[in-house]
Design an enzyme around this catalytic site. Structure first.
Site, PDB file in Angstrom:
ATOM      1  N   ASN B  15      19.817  -2.832 -55.817  1.00  0.00           N
ATOM      2  CA  ASN B  15      20.871  -3.815 -56.081  1.00  0.00           C
ATOM      3  C   ASN B  15      22.217  -3.134 -56.337  1.00  0.00           C
ATOM      4  OD1 ASN B  15      20.356  -2.980 -58.717  1.00  0.00           O
ATOM      5  ND2 ASN B  15      20.098  -5.057 -59.532  1.00  0.00           N
ATOM      6  N   GLY B  17      23.027   0.015 -55.239  1.00  0.00           N
ATOM      7  CA  GLY B  17      23.415   0.662 -53.985  1.00  0.00           C
ATOM      8  C   GLY B  17      24.025  -0.341 -53.015  1.00  0.00           C
ATOM      9  N   LYS B 263      23.615   6.720 -73.250  1.00  0.00           N
ATOM     10  CA  LYS B 263      23.760   5.356 -73.772  1.00  0.00           C
ATOM     11  C   LYS B 263      22.406   4.665 -73.938  1.00  0.00           C
ATOM     12  CE  LYS B 263      23.675   2.966 -69.443  1.00  0.00           C
ATOM     13  NZ  LYS B 263      24.156   1.932 -68.550  1.00  0.00           N
TER      14      LYS B 263
END
Lengths: 403, 403
Positions: B15, B17, B263
């Site tokens: 998704n 890419g 993160k």
């Protein structure tokens, strides 16, 4: 030499004021070597009825009571912080002069619209060498200048005042859910070396707080007598730090106070994009851009005192901004306004009984201020928020305006 | 002199890419002076069935098709990015060697577990002077070293590679909801002054990317021929910037890539405290502390190349961190684990079909790495997350561990 102990008073008793009084009273009890146990809390007196389902109904009966009397009898602010037990060494006092008269440390925690009148009442009735911390949210913007409440307190009472701000939604702190806060406190040199006098000709502190207004400042500070423990960063930390309330003390008083005011403009913007149904990416972009404009604002008006790290690394900065953009009245009201296709002003009327959001008045005042100084174009987000509030542009135009 | 145009290829078609291919193809069309219009997209070939309710059912019928054939016929990645129209100049190609063979600019955007094999297949089949940007999430940690995927690409293919990261949840970007991204791209000096050769004895770029591993780097870069437009920050910006996708190009390639990996550890911690029912204050504190440890980690391993501002001021840093702590799989899974009183490992089994979260593997690898270097105590949050994952400590202990 350190025979005396500091006496602490809290000026204000809303949910945040009562929460801070709880924290302070827990600490004065825990550190009896430095602090008097009792914490006076000035309460704006009012009559309260005890709800039928209150656990205090039996003790207090069904008649109305003075709020101070209730607090002192059942150790709970049943009106503004219900369900939270206050330590019994918090003593509610309806007379602000009597509440502050012996206090060497004053903590201001009341809505900004009451600060002027309260300072007026206190003037001359506090210790001249008291030290203060302001938890008052907001800034005063008028006639092309920005004034922090810490500055106002310092000037009106002639006592040094720091500032406290952080990601501190009061009920969560009162429930002892883990959080952090930032205290801007830069001890006047005379407190540290016990030598200097602080006069208009020797105003290191105010100088650091506000380069631009130094010439009009007339505060003459008195030294804290030598027989009190030194009011330095460590003592301030000790007074506020709890296992659930982690405190960083920094020197940047102005940055701490500014963050607490400017974040509300950004929270409106975050609410606008959330109202459009845009996702987490958009909100995160707004937060980032808002943080950059907050820093830019600080650098413009407090060029030598504001520290960028207060914004990017402290609870008062990035953390409080994030929390305010995840909930809170400014965020929610802005979101509702977009979802319902009405102005924020209409939301203030219909959902807040006409009460003004802090973000809307701050956005207008800040943009007027920036416009006066010819700087509005350097703050595209603040400007866009103000124009959206005025109906001048639509939220759909935000991406283009933020290019 | 600038007669040739850059040809762009995307390696990967999930998704994210496919979303990036859409962005690039919009821009190659908009800037025909600099770019060839066609954007090749390498697709890992598979058979797809067209759902009954698909708008493409009529065109494609009910039999299965090759995914590349579907994309090229109906201009939609029906499997990984359904409902989003891809520009017709995105050309799906099942053969990675053929997809990249003429490309002067390669954009890597595939799951990290496929990168090694894909690079192996590409080796020697791309232009030796191609330039690359990696959108691959994560870092490789092994044997006491951290390797970025941009470094891996650079070393395996001998081409310069930057990195892209930001608060970019793919479906939101694909739907053109406003967001920002950060591209770390520090053009090799030879591309700018068209003079220097880049060899093991002249490795300015890799030096800046990773001080610590310079001696083992064997990349020899070739200069982009003079008849192509210079691949500098401006060209990179032009290739990625869209009205709904604002791009900042920074020199700090390592910082951008690190943020996107670290993160996820912080998002787990945010999920843990949310699972306890603690409020926005707590989550904001976790985000702030996490951001500080991310910076500390960058400074430790990339002391001369990481720029603190990438973390505190860029979309790849603070914004992506905030978005990841508001949703996303790491946050949600950690939250569920606490709510249900089970381990994150059990959530991975029961809710993710045994698939491992990026945060859990990164937390373990990073803590092993820090432990190897005797630095674990400098990272109390990362360490606490890892210990919570292992069942060694409980979430209730977090405030104490973060003192």
């Amino acid at each position: 030499m350190t025979g005396k102990k500091h006496k602490v008073a809290v000026v204000g008793s809303g949910n945040w004021g009562s929460t801070i009084a709880k924290i302070l009273a827990e600490n004065t009890r825990e550190h009896p070597d430095v602090f008097e146990e009792e914490v006076q809390m000035w309460v704006f007196e009012e009559d309260v009825a005890i709800p039928e389902d209150s656990p205090h109904r039996q003790a207090l009966g069904d008649q109305t009571h003075k709020l101070t009397e209730v607090i002192n009898r059942v150790h709970e602010n049943v009106k503004y912080l219900p369900g939270i037990a206050l330590p019994s060494n918090v003593v509610a006092n309806p007379d602000v002069r009597s509440a502050v008269k012996d206090a060497t440390i004053l903590v201001f925690n009341l809505p900004h619209q009451f600060i002027d009148k309260t300072l007026e009442q206190m003037k001359g009735h506090h210790l001249p060498y008291a030290r203060a911390v302001s938890c008052v949210k907001g800034i005063e913007v008028a006639n092309g200048r920005v004034t922090l409440f810490s500055e106002l307190i310092m000037e009106k009472l002639g006592i040094y005042c720091g500032s406290l701000s952080g990601a501190n939604i009061a009920p969560e702190v009162a429930a002892e859910e883990f959080c952090e806060t930032t205290i801007g406190y830069d001890p006047p040199p005379m407190d540290l070396d016990a030598k200097q006098e602080f006069s208009p000709d020797n105003r290191h502190v105010i100088n650091k707080q506000r380069q631009r207004k130094i010439s009009s400042t007339s505060a003459v500070l008195q030294r804290v007598p030598d027989d009190y423990p030194c009011v330095d960063e460590k003592l301030v930390h000790r007074l506020f730090e709890r296992p659930y309330f982690h405190v960083h003390v920094v020197a940047d008083v102005a940055g701490v106070a500014l963050c607490g005011a400017l974040k509300n403009i950004v929270a409106l913007a975050a609410g606008f994009v959330a109202g459009k149904g845009w996702g987490e990416n958009s909100k995160a972009a707004i937060i980032r851009i808002g943080l950059m404009e907050m820093i830019r604002f600080g650098r413009f008006w407090f060029p030598d005192s504001v520290d960028e790290k207060t914004f990017t690394e402290e609870s008062a900065g990035v953390a409080d901004l994030v929390a305010s953009c995840s909930g809170g009245r400014n965020f929610r009201s802005a979101k509702h306004s977009v979802e319902k296709g009405v102005s924020v002003n209409e939301i203030e009327q219909s959902e807040l009984n006409g009460q003004k959001l802090q973000g809307t008045s701050t956005a207008r005042a800040v943009c007027d201020f920036l416009s006066t100084h010819g700087k509005l174009n350097d703050f595209p987000l603040f400007n866009a928020v103000n124009r959206i509030l005025d109906g001048g542009v639509s939220v759909d135009e935000l991406p283009k305006l933020l290019k």
